[in-house]
Design an enzyme around this catalytic site. Structure first.
Site, PDB file in Angstrom:
ATOM      1  CG  PHE A 120      32.648  18.221 -92.078  1.00 36.10           C
ATOM      2  CD1 PHE A 120      33.603  17.790 -91.184  1.00 36.10           C
ATOM      3  CD2 PHE A 120      31.563  18.940 -91.591  1.00 36.10           C
ATOM      4  CE1 PHE A 120      33.501  18.078 -89.831  1.00 36.10           C
ATOM      5  CE2 PHE A 120      31.450  19.242 -90.252  1.00 36.10           C
ATOM      6  CZ  PHE A 120      32.412  18.805 -89.362  1.00 36.10           C
ATOM      7  CD  GLN A 244      23.718  24.774 -92.163  1.00 31.53           C
ATOM      8  OE1 GLN A 244      24.683  24.993 -91.439  1.00 31.53           O
ATOM      9  NE2 GLN A 244      23.850  24.462 -93.429  1.00 31.53           N
ATOM     10  CG  HIS A 246      24.131  20.622 -87.448  1.00 37.16           C
ATOM     11  ND1 HIS A 246      24.104  19.267 -87.189  1.00 37.16           N
ATOM     12  CD2 HIS A 246      25.418  20.937 -87.744  1.00 37.16           C
ATOM     13  CE1 HIS A 246      25.328  18.787 -87.325  1.00 37.16           C
ATOM     14  NE2 HIS A 246      26.143  19.776 -87.664  1.00 37.16           N
ATOM     15  CG  LEU A 256      26.245  20.881 -83.461  1.00 40.80           C
ATOM     16  CD1 LEU A 256      25.023  21.138 -84.320  1.00 40.80           C
ATOM     17  CD2 LEU A 256      27.432  21.644 -83.994  1.00 40.80           C
ATOM     18  CD  GLU A 259      28.061  17.970 -91.905  1.00 41.37           C
ATOM     19  OE1 GLU A 259      27.094  18.733 -91.683  1.00 41.37           O
ATOM     20  OE2 GLU A 259      28.826  18.122 -92.850  1.00 41.37           O
ATOM     21  NE  ARG A 290      26.313  21.121 -91.216  1.00 40.18           N
ATOM     22  CZ  ARG A 290      27.154  21.885 -90.537  1.00 40.18           C
ATOM     23  NH1 ARG A 290      26.862  23.167 -90.359  1.00 40.18           N
ATOM     24  NH2 ARG A 290      28.251  21.396 -90.039  1.00 40.18           N
ATOM     25  CG  HIS A 357      24.240  24.925 -86.842  1.00 41.60           C
ATOM     26  ND1 HIS A 357      24.835  24.814 -85.606  1.00 41.60           N
ATOM     27  CD2 HIS A 357      25.244  24.814 -87.753  1.00 41.60           C
ATOM     28  CE1 HIS A 357      26.144  24.636 -85.765  1.00 41.60           C
ATOM     29  NE2 HIS A 357      26.413  24.654 -87.053  1.00 41.60           N
ATOM     30  NE  ARG A 399      27.810  27.517 -91.807  1.00 42.38           N
ATOM     31  CZ  ARG A 399      28.370  26.604 -91.012  1.00 42.38           C
ATOM     32  NH1 ARG A 399      29.468  25.968 -91.392  1.00 42.38           N
ATOM     33  NH2 ARG A 399      27.833  26.305 -89.849  1.00 42.38           N
TER      34      ARG A 399
END
Ligand SMILES: Cc1cc2nc3c(=O)[nH]c(=O)nc-3n(C[C@H](O)[C@H](O)[C@H](O)COP(=O)(O)OP(=O)(O)OC[C@H]3O[C@@H](n4cnc5c(N)ncnc54)[C@H](O)[C@@H]3O)c2cc1C
Length: 585
Positions: A120, A244, A246, A256, A259, A290, A357, A399
């Site tokens: 990730f 954030q 994404h 979404l 990832e 991100r 996100h 994050r």
């Protein structure tokens, strides 16, 4: 007709039945009289939409240590995360995953039968050498499995659920140092009745507020009710400006695509077919954090290398992956692509754009999920928050993927434990049905208003301005434009009126109250972002494109006064063994 008001008395009330609320409920139930209030049926909480995984340095498939995980989280946070809290989260991660496994969660497995792990963004081996396999997952339905598993455990423990009860206010009692949280006021969606819950402890776990943006991965219900209610009651919010985006939302829709797709080998390409992340992050490429990937996409589009007729998106390319790997590891998201875009992801690259996100900021707490009410970390007795609505802060300015499912489980558990211990040592609050008066007056005002302003119109205008002016890239000018629109919308909100005057599932009414939270939190976000004249993590200012550790390595505390004006003060970041460095990947 005046509203019916009911009265309940509990030791502990948990608001929210997503991963954080349910994990807390498992800790508290059995120890004291507990109620879980949720505006949705528990299994419809947004945790169930989480796809890619939950990380822990289990080292099941390659060498890994919790310290490497902590380093990545600190660096990923752009040095705004508090290191002692991050250490706790990364250490307890291992136990948290094993706990879930013992609760019956069916993780994807290695051929040897161990919990499998995948790559990730921003998770690396040995302090940035290469991507590491750290994310535990259940295909691309990890959140669904977590939510179902925790819910089953709650059912087995006879947890007391009040489903479709929406909390509209929080109750405090006492003055000065005696002041403590004393319960909540909830609205029963099926009947329109009000319920006063007197309680020694209250834990908010209401999730995020991504519905202030037009292009968003968040469910319609993510309207920031928990933070909104506390903000309206004079409690501060921490780091709201860090929101954030994404990188891979379905173009035009924001739905979404995990990832995990890049973790499985997916590649981002611009309109010319170039793998542009090679230029931005030569070591980890498409698996950079991100904030960096979203900005890189923004730059490709701005510089004319986007794809499509308007050159306003880029591609997520999975066409080189073996079809059986796609079917086994990414079945849900490839289904979304077929349904919403009519594209076969095994054959064609997928149009994507960054999507709103995750809220890094929220209700300030310490590592035991106790809510703190000032920059000296003064605790409000009896009040707790965990999950996306809280800011511990473990995510700082950005994050890392898979750290939220981890956060909700670790801090849900810690919050539940802390609350159970606290309520065993204090007496019952002195609360009566009169605690519902404020909410009742507000509802009656809304129902009788002839103002003519419509919730949906105001919400759309808010979402438009936030997506245009306060998203991946910001400037003073764009933020001023957002602020002017928000000020105007807040004025118009005073004249809002609703068509449905009924009491059964009156979504006109609940959406009006939710909009007030979105407006307040958007205001806090924009005021914080205007003041922060630097670029850090998800907060990128084109007019101040450098991180300024001397002036700005600090958390923002936003306070809203009775007139709705926001003032700011600041709290130092709590450091640890990792010193701020340039963020190269
Ligand atoms: C599409 C998607 C995919 C994601 N994938 C991942 C991933 O793979 N890995 C990862 O780590 N993170 C992921 N995330 C982020 C992560 O899923 C969330 O941050 C996390 O699940 C939030 O959990 P929570 O318990 O805080 O809140 P939620 O699960 O959102 O639950 C909120 C609860 O609060 C209740 N509630 C809200 N307002 C009220 C009110 N006024 N009164 C009563 N109840 C209320 C709701 O009913 C609900 O039960 C993803 C997020 C999205 C949107």
């Amino acid at each position: 007709m005046s509203l019916n008001v009911h009265f309940h008395s509990y030791d502990a009330v948990i608001v929210g039945a997503g991963g954080a609320g349910l994990r807390a409920a498992i800790e508290v139930s059995g120890k004291c009289r507990t109620a879980v209030l949720t505006k949705l049926y528990p299994t419809r909480s947004h945790t169930g939409a989480a796809q890619g995984g939950m990380c822990a340095a289990l080292a099941n498939v390659e060498e890994d240590y919790w310290e490497w995980h902590a380093f990545d989280t600190v660096k990923g946070s752009d040095y705004l995360g508090d290191q002692p809290a991050i250490d706790i989260m990364c250490q307890e991660a291992i136990d948290a995953v094993i706990d879930l496994e013992h609760f019956g969660l069916a993780f994807s497995r290695t051929p040897q039968g161990k919990i499998d792990q995948r790559r990730f963004g921003g998770h690396t081996r040995n302090h940035g050498e290469a991507p590491v396999r750290r994310s535990c997952y259940a295909a691309d339905r990890t959140g669904h499995m977590i939510l179902q598993t925790l819910y089953q455990q709650c059912v087995a423990r006879d947890v007391n659920f009040f489903n479709e009860f929406q909390v509209f206010d929080v109750i405090f009692e006492g003055e000065g140092t005696e002041r403590r949280c004393a319960g909540v006021v909830a609205y029963e969606l099926a009947t329109g009745d009000l319920h006063v819950f007197a309680s020694k402890g209250v834990l908010f776990a209401t999730g995020g507020f991504g519905k202030m943006f037009r292009i968003s991965s968040n469910a319609h219900t993510l309207t920031g009710d928990g933070p909104g209610v506390l903000f309206q009651n004079g409690l501060p919010m921490e780091d709201l400006e860090f929101y954030q985006f994404h990188p891979t939302g379905i173009y035009g829709l924001g739905i979404l695509l995990t990832e995990g797709a890049r973790g499985e080998g997916g590649i981002l390409r611009n309109g010319l077919g170039e793998r542009f992340m090679e230029r931005v992050a030569p070591t980890v490429k498409d698996l950079a954090p991100r904030d960096m990937v979203s900005r890189a996409i923004h730059a490709e589009i701005k510089e004319g290398r986007g794809a499509g007729p308007d050159k306003d998106y880029v591609y997520l390319d999975l066409t080189h992956l073996p079809p059986e790997q796609i079917d086994a590891k990414l079945p849900d998201i490839t289904g979304f692509v077929r349904t919403y875009l009519g594209i076969e992801p095994k054959k064609d690259p997928i149009p994507i754009q960054p999507t709103a996100h995750y809220a890094m900021g929220g209700i300030p707490t310490n590592v035991n999920a106790e809510v703190v009410i000032d920059t000296n970390n003064t605790v409000m007795p009896g009040l707790y928050a965990a999950g996306e609505c809280a800011c511990v802060s473990v995510h700082g300015a950005n994050r890392l993927g898979t750290n939220s499912l981890l956060d909700i489980v670790v801090f849900g558990r810690r919050g539940g434990r802390a609350m159970a211990e606290y309520v065993s040592s204090v007496g019952h609050p002195d609360v009566t049905k009169a605690a519902a008066d404020k909410v009742r007056d507000h509802i009656e005002r809304l129902k009788s208003s002839k103002g003519g302003e419509k919730v949906a119109e105001l919400r759309t205008a808010l979402q438009e301005t936030m997506t245009r002016n306060a998203s991946v890239v910001r400037t003073e000018e764009s933020l001023k434009e957002a602020k002017a629109t928000i000020d105007d919308l807040r004025k118009r909100y005073e004249s809002i009126s609703i068509d449905d005057k009924g009491s059964v599932f009156n979504s006109d009414l609940t959406e009006a109250l939710e909009l007030s939270h979105l407006l307040d939190l958007a205001n806090g976000l924009v005021v914080g972002a205007m003041a922060r004249q630097e670029s850090r993590g998800a907060h990128w200012r084109d007019d101040f494109p450098v991180r300024d550790d001397v002036k700005w390595m600090k958390h923002t505390f936003a306070h809203q006064d009775a007139e709705g004006n926001v003032t700011l003060d600041y709290k130092d970041v709590v450091g640890g063994k990792y010193q701020p460095m340039e963020r190269k990947y």
